[in-house]
Design an enzyme around this catalytic site. Structure first.
Site, PDB file in Angstrom:
ATOM      1  N   GLU A  92       0.822  -1.201   0.000  1.00  0.00           N
ATOM      2  CA  GLU A  92       0.000   0.000   0.000  1.00  0.00           C
ATOM      3  C   GLU A  92       0.861   1.257   0.000  1.00  0.00           C
ATOM      4  O   GLU A  92       1.916   1.286   0.638  1.00  0.00           O
ATOM      5  CB  GLU A  92      -0.882   0.033   1.248  1.00  0.00           C
ATOM      6  CG  GLU A  92      -1.825  -1.130   1.325  1.00  0.00           C
ATOM      7  CD  GLU A  92      -2.603  -1.154   2.631  1.00  0.00           C
ATOM      8  OE1 GLU A  92      -2.634  -0.126   3.338  1.00  0.00           O
ATOM      9  OE2 GLU A  92      -3.164  -2.218   2.930  1.00  0.00           O
ATOM     10  N   CYS A 116       3.234  -5.434  15.806  1.00  0.00           N
ATOM     11  CA  CYS A 116       2.543  -4.457  16.674  1.00  0.00           C
ATOM     12  C   CYS A 116       1.057  -4.808  16.697  1.00  0.00           C
ATOM     13  O   CYS A 116       0.459  -5.036  15.631  1.00  0.00           O
ATOM     14  CB  CYS A 116       2.744  -3.040  16.145  1.00  0.00           C
ATOM     15  SG  CYS A 116       4.476  -2.599  15.919  1.00  0.00           S
ATOM     16  N   CYS A 330      -2.701   1.405   8.012  1.00  0.00           N
ATOM     17  CA  CYS A 330      -1.695   0.609   7.320  1.00  0.00           C
ATOM     18  C   CYS A 330      -2.021  -0.886   7.300  1.00  0.00           C
ATOM     19  O   CYS A 330      -2.209  -1.495   8.339  1.00  0.00           O
ATOM     20  CB  CYS A 330      -0.376   0.865   8.034  1.00  0.00           C
ATOM     21  SG  CYS A 330       0.929  -0.222   7.605  1.00  0.00           S
TER      22      CYS A 330
HETATM   23 FE1  SF4 Z   1       4.541  -2.234  13.634  1.00  0.00          FE
HETATM   24 FE2  SF4 Z   1       4.896  -0.603  11.504  1.00  0.00          FE
HETATM   25 FE3  SF4 Z   1       5.281  -3.234  11.282  1.00  0.00          FE
HETATM   26 FE4  SF4 Z   1       2.817  -2.287  11.600  1.00  0.00          FE
HETATM   27  S1  SF4 Z   1       4.148  -1.915   9.846  1.00  0.00           S
HETATM   28  S2  SF4 Z   1       3.705  -4.073  12.639  1.00  0.00           S
HETATM   29  S3  SF4 Z   1       3.188  -0.552  12.981  1.00  0.00           S
HETATM   30  S4  SF4 Z   1       6.455  -1.813  12.545  1.00  0.00           S
END
Ligand code: SF4
Length: 345
Positions: A92, A116, A330
């Site tokens: 994305e 996360c 995200c």
């Molecule tokens: Fe964490 Fe960023 Fe990975 Fe998502 S993209 S799990 S917020 S480090």
């Protein structure tokens, strides 16, 4: 035979390409100029190279640009693009216009290892590193490419877990033989990778953003498993030991979760752990993701938290939520699309 991409190669890599064919070194700068300044779409268009030279290069290489596969547009003007990358995966890229700024948020990995708990990309797991070609293609093939004023590496993935390709892409963006962008218009965001953050700080001049989300070890560990092996205290020590010039910015991203990390106790601890670092905190409202019990705070508690930090001398601002109606958090869209790649055949 699959051809190699020229787009995404650094000047040193282009020098290696031309030497391979016994061509003069200056041809590498000419190729970089065509790729990153004149923005051509085919090797044929490199008209200051001889036809023989172009034919030689064409045998093994192509430019390697790819249009986005799909786009969603929010009522606030934010657009979310989906690019198809290696092995039919999707990444994305967000485009966020605002007054006289236009920011692109780019991805550095397919999925992510960091896990996360508030992030859909984390739930996808890790599926691969993007190459410098795939990182920069998001920028170059964006329909709004010409309008861009800022770049943030805050999309899918942990940029400092793909440090080699990320540094290559920054090299191309900021060097005079590349796009010649000022590093002060580029921000790289990280959860805080203690083994590579020093490399990033030394080898690039771009801004740094660290995802903090809690000043307390135990609490941060629950939100961000990376805290177990990369404690934020160690990250802060590395930042403190680095000599930042006044143009270079360190900021901390702090997603506010209702009733979890928004108390006066958190303000006090933030002031304590950030002591001695010239920085600012960007407060971000959490937007629920499927399967998570975490909740969004109300605006009143966000402004109180911001005001309390400001009163203690830490510059804190609330970042406006963008693209909420198109699930711009995200990883949400690519997770949906992972299950139906046939749409793009
Ligand atoms: Fe964490 Fe960023 Fe990975 Fe998502 S993209 S799990 S917020 S480090």
């Amino acid at each position: 035979m699959n051809k190699e991409n020229l787009y995404g190669k650094t000047l040193n890599e282009l020098i290696a390409v031309v030497k391979r064919f016994g061509l003069p070194g200056f041809a590498a700068r000419q190729i970089a100029d065509w790729l990153y300044r004149k923005e051509i779409g085919s090797i044929e268009e490199m008209t200051n190279l001889s036809i023989k030279m172009r034919d030689l290069i064409f045998q093994d290489y192509e430019i390697g640009l790819a249009e986005p596969a799909r786009v969603w547009e929010s009522i606030d003007g934010t657009k979310k693009y989906l690019y198809r990358v290696q092995n039919d995966k999707f990444i994305e890229t967000a485009y966020m216009p605002e007054d006289d700024r236009a920011t692109i948020c780019i991805s550095s990995q397919v999925g992510c290892k960091m896990g996360c708990i508030f992030c859909m990309t984390g739930k996808q797991g890790f599926q691969g590193n993007l190459t410098a070609n795939e990182i920069l293609n998001q920028f170059r093939s964006l329909p709004e490419f010409k309008r861009l004023t800022n770049i943030v590496y805050m999309g899918m993935g942990e940029p400092l877990d793909n440090i080699t390709e990320v540094l290559k892409s920054l090299d191309i963006l900021t060097n005079d033989w590349g796009y010649g962008w000022s590093p002060t218009r580029i921000t790289v965001s990280t959860v805080g990778m203690i083994h590579t953050i020093g490399d990033f700080l030394e080898k690039s001049r771009c801004h740094l953003a660290v995802s903090l989300h809690s000043p307390f070890d135990e609490e941060r560990r629950k939100l961000m498993p990376v805290q177990r092996t990369n404690s934020v205290k160690e990250v802060l020590d590395i930042i403190r030991s680095f000599d930042f010039n006044r143009q270079r910015r360190v900021s901390f991203e702090y997603i506010l979760f209702k009733g979890l990390n928004d108390s006066p106790r958190h303000v006090r601890e933030l002031v304590k752990i950030l002591n001695g670092i010239r920085c600012r905190i960007n407060l971000i409202r959490f937007h629920p993701v499927p399967g998570s019990e975490l909740q969004s705070p109300d605006i009143k508690s966000m402004t109180s938290f911001r005001d309390a930090l400001n009163a203690k001398g830490i510059t804190a601002t609330i970042r406006a939520s963008r693209g909420v109606d198109i699930q711009a958090a995200c990883g949400l869209l690519s997770t949906l699309e992972l299950n139906k790649p046939e749409l793009y055949d």
